[in-house]
Design a protein around this motif. Sequence first.
Motif, PDB file in Angstrom:
ATOM      1  N   LEU A   1       0.813  -1.269  -0.074  1.00 47.63           N
ATOM      2  CA  LEU A   1      -0.114   0.224  -0.112  1.00 47.63           C
ATOM      3  C   LEU A   1       0.645   1.368  -0.095  1.00 47.63           C
ATOM      4  CD1 LEU A   1      -2.960  -1.161   2.534  1.00 47.63           C
ATOM      5  CD2 LEU A   1      -3.184  -0.635   0.046  1.00 47.63           C
ATOM      6  N   HIS A   2       1.952   1.121   0.712  1.00 49.95           N
ATOM      7  CA  HIS A   2       2.962   2.269   0.760  1.00 49.95           C
ATOM      8  C   HIS A   2       3.613   2.704  -0.580  1.00 49.95           C
ATOM      9  CE1 HIS A   2       2.301   2.235   4.987  1.00 49.95           C
ATOM     10  NE2 HIS A   2       2.889   3.224   5.180  1.00 49.95           N
TER      11      HIS A   2
ATOM     12  N   ARG B   1       1.328   8.035  -6.335  1.00 47.17           N
ATOM     13  CA  ARG B   1       0.181   8.996  -6.732  1.00 47.17           C
ATOM     14  C   ARG B   1       0.864  10.467  -6.265  1.00 47.17           C
ATOM     15  NH1 ARG B   1      -5.154   6.297  -4.300  1.00 47.17           N
ATOM     16  NH2 ARG B   1      -5.691   8.397  -4.116  1.00 47.17           N
ATOM     17  N   GLY B   2       1.854  10.400  -5.395  1.00 47.82           N
ATOM     18  CA  GLY B   2       2.341  11.672  -5.051  1.00 47.82           C
ATOM     19  C   GLY B   2       2.953  11.551  -3.678  1.00 47.82           C
ATOM     20  N   PRO B   3       3.554  12.704  -2.938  1.00 41.36           N
ATOM     21  CA  PRO B   3       4.114  12.597  -1.783  1.00 41.36           C
ATOM     22  C   PRO B   3       3.169  12.029  -0.701  1.00 41.36           C
ATOM     23  CG  PRO B   3       4.142  14.760  -2.631  1.00 41.36           C
ATOM     24  CD  PRO B   3       3.413  14.168  -3.759  1.00 41.36           C
ATOM     25  N   LEU B   4       3.770  11.349   0.127  1.00 39.61           N
ATOM     26  CA  LEU B   4       2.645  10.630   1.269  1.00 39.61           C
ATOM     27  C   LEU B   4       3.564  10.448   2.645  1.00 39.61           C
ATOM     28  CD1 LEU B   4       3.655   7.530   2.210  1.00 39.61           C
ATOM     29  CD2 LEU B   4       2.933   6.919  -0.124  1.00 39.61           C
ATOM     30  N   ILE B   5       2.889  10.695   3.454  1.00 42.42           N
ATOM     31  CA  ILE B   5       3.173  10.330   4.984  1.00 42.42           C
ATOM     32  C   ILE B   5       2.497   8.874   5.642  1.00 42.42           C
ATOM     33  CG2 ILE B   5       3.292  10.920   7.361  1.00 42.42           C
ATOM     34  CD1 ILE B   5       4.400  13.620   6.487  1.00 42.42           C
ATOM     35  N   GLY B   6       3.303   7.940   5.909  1.00 42.60           N
ATOM     36  CA  GLY B   6       2.608   6.901   6.519  1.00 42.60           C
ATOM     37  C   GLY B   6       2.729   7.237   7.888  1.00 42.60           C
ATOM     38  N   ILE B   7       1.744   6.766   8.443  1.00 36.53           N
ATOM     39  CA  ILE B   7       1.587   6.645   9.942  1.00 36.53           C
ATOM     40  C   ILE B   7       1.000   5.473  10.597  1.00 36.53           C
ATOM     41  CG2 ILE B   7       0.224   7.829  11.924  1.00 36.53           C
ATOM     42  CD1 ILE B   7      -0.611   9.969  10.001  1.00 36.53           C
ATOM     43  N   THR B   8       1.807   4.762  11.187  1.00 37.48           N
ATOM     44  CA  THR B   8       1.660   3.306  11.840  1.00 37.48           C
ATOM     45  C   THR B   8       1.997   2.955  13.619  1.00 37.48           C
ATOM     46  OG1 THR B   8       1.879   1.142  11.490  1.00 37.48           O
ATOM     47  CG2 THR B   8       3.883   2.637  11.271  1.00 37.48           C
ATOM     48  N   ASN B   9       1.525   2.068  13.838  1.00 34.88           N
ATOM     49  CA  ASN B   9       1.740   1.823  15.090  1.00 34.88           C
ATOM     50  C   ASN B   9       3.158   1.125  15.361  1.00 34.88           C
ATOM     51  OD1 ASN B   9       1.077  -0.731  14.996  1.00 34.88           O
ATOM     52  ND2 ASN B   9      -0.683  -0.872  15.880  1.00 34.88           N
TER      53      ASN B   9
ATOM     54  N   PHE C   1       7.593   0.060   8.186  1.00 30.99           N
ATOM     55  CA  PHE C   1       9.057   0.637   8.233  1.00 30.99           C
ATOM     56  C   PHE C   1      10.025   0.071   7.309  1.00 30.99           C
ATOM     57  CE2 PHE C   1       7.319   0.157  12.925  1.00 30.99           C
ATOM     58  CZ  PHE C   1       7.079   1.466  12.952  1.00 30.99           C
ATOM     59  N   VAL C   2       9.534  -1.284   6.707  1.00 33.51           N
ATOM     60  CA  VAL C   2      10.255  -1.724   5.471  1.00 33.51           C
ATOM     61  C   VAL C   2      10.269  -1.047   4.266  1.00 33.51           C
ATOM     62  CG1 VAL C   2      10.713  -3.627   4.035  1.00 33.51           C
ATOM     63  CG2 VAL C   2      10.326  -3.994   6.469  1.00 33.51           C
ATOM     64  N   ALA C   3       8.933  -0.399   4.050  1.00 34.16           N
ATOM     65  CA  ALA C   3       8.651   0.375   2.955  1.00 34.16           C
ATOM     66  C   ALA C   3       9.515   1.719   3.022  1.00 34.16           C
ATOM     67  CB  ALA C   3       7.249   0.633   2.654  1.00 34.16           C
ATOM     68  N   ARG C   4       9.615   2.178   4.328  1.00 32.70           N
ATOM     69  CA  ARG C   4      10.307   3.452   4.741  1.00 32.70           C
ATOM     70  C   ARG C   4      11.787   3.291   4.154  1.00 32.70           C
ATOM     71  NH1 ARG C   4      11.232   3.382  10.951  1.00 32.70           N
ATOM     72  NH2 ARG C   4      12.794   1.924  10.247  1.00 32.70           N
ATOM     73  N   ASP C   5      12.263   2.112   4.795  1.00 33.63           N
ATOM     74  CA  ASP C   5      13.775   1.917   4.477  1.00 33.63           C
ATOM     75  C   ASP C   5      14.011   1.717   3.042  1.00 33.63           C
ATOM     76  OD1 ASP C   5      13.994   2.314   7.254  1.00 33.63           O
ATOM     77  OD2 ASP C   5      14.464   0.156   7.685  1.00 33.63           O
TER      78      ASP C   5
ATOM     79  N   HIS D   1      12.802   5.093   1.178  1.00 32.01           N
ATOM     80  CA  HIS D   1      13.091   6.514   1.621  1.00 32.01           C
ATOM     81  C   HIS D   1      11.735   7.283   2.069  1.00 32.01           C
ATOM     82  CE1 HIS D   1      17.410   5.234   0.865  1.00 32.01           C
ATOM     83  NE2 HIS D   1      16.776   5.123  -0.276  1.00 32.01           N
ATOM     84  N   LEU D   2      10.661   6.715   2.416  1.00 33.13           N
ATOM     85  CA  LEU D   2       9.467   7.136   2.838  1.00 33.13           C
ATOM     86  C   LEU D   2       9.708   7.880   4.156  1.00 33.13           C
ATOM     87  CD1 LEU D   2       6.880   4.611   1.121  1.00 33.13           C
ATOM     88  CD2 LEU D   2       8.102   6.894   0.010  1.00 33.13           C
ATOM     89  N   PRO D   3       8.786   8.970   4.382  1.00 34.83           N
ATOM     90  CA  PRO D   3       8.432   9.364   5.664  1.00 34.83           C
ATOM     91  C   PRO D   3       7.307   8.561   6.338  1.00 34.83           C
ATOM     92  CG  PRO D   3       7.576  11.004   4.136  1.00 34.83           C
ATOM     93  CD  PRO D   3       8.312  10.010   3.279  1.00 34.83           C
TER      94      PRO D   3
END
Length: 397
Positions: free
Chosen positions: A76-77, A83-91, A98-102, A105-107
Amino acid sequence: MLGLALELQRRGNDVLFATNAHYLPIAQSEGLECEPLGTEQDFQNCIRHPDLWHPFRSFRYLYQSLQPMLQRQYDLHVERRQRGPLIGITNCLGMGAFVARDRWHLPVITLHVQPAVLWSDVQPPKLPGFAGPRWMRRALHRMGERFVIDATVCPSLNRWRHELGLGSVSKISRWWNSPSGVLCMFPSWYSEPQTDWPAGWMQTDFPLWNHRSDEGMPDAVASFLAGGDKPLVFTPGSANIHGRDFFQAALEACRILKRRGIFLTEFPDQVPKDLPDSLMHARYVPLDLLLQHAAAFIHHGGIGSTSQAMHAGIPQIIVPWAHDQFDNAERICKLHIGETLSVRALTGSQLARALDPLLRSDLTRSACQTIARRMADRTGISRSADALMSLVSSTDT
């Protein structure tokens, strides 16, 4: 999470809410775009296993239950970033995010609604089996991190990371604090900031959000409340199906104290049959509506239930099973607004002995009222949205 998502959407953000299929109808009824993470059957399988509520086996079982859904969270990330800039929010268990972040390089912001998952060597939280002075809690945490958390998460997580060209990670209870930011949705008077908290932390307040609060009190509950003294309210947690002994103890305690009571659970098979007129069962009542009419709240110690009792200004008894519940129990005892009892040896007479002085105590009543005044403005959702929007602005620049 749902209340925060709605506030972010109200402010003009394009929000995707990803949760298990069991909760999709609630999120969809609020007008959110949603994606399922796992099926209804996954949810039922998870909550029906007793290890979910075991103080030492719960983390391993919960992670293993969530693991099949992490790939979809990752996907999903990746899809949304196109589609453009995003910020993920998760517990803290959002390993797919977190893997998508690494990898990309996603916030991604880590959202902690309970202080127990934010480890500090300076002021260690209370975790199951953790006792003694600070040095002992620190040592127990090192062992638990290595032999429970890392041993559970790292083998499969690092295999996945290697397939994506990423290096191995360890010390997972530190790694889940994202460098993009850590939002703590609990106030400083409940959990004082520590010098060894991760960089980029922001602290706001309890969310105090309830589904269907705008619909008012259910008629049957309103009629019961109008029929006598303020009742005791009991729940072992919204997803707990192992509360039969808890409710039996509650029934006996109400009889001993000659008190009225309301038993809250979505699973009526747990409730003793043929309740007297002084007791009633309800599947769901928004706690912000109900607890202001209660004498005390006896519950499992989830952070949502704990904070709602504090907002209502009533004493509480926490009967912790697992997870963050032991830490919340310790905190309410330190605030002089409640007591804690062990679920392993819970009886009606024991519960009555704990409740009676609590209901009579001037110290407890005063402490509860002081806490309620602190929480009267209910700004946790809006302040948390402000904090997240400031991160969005800094990311955009």
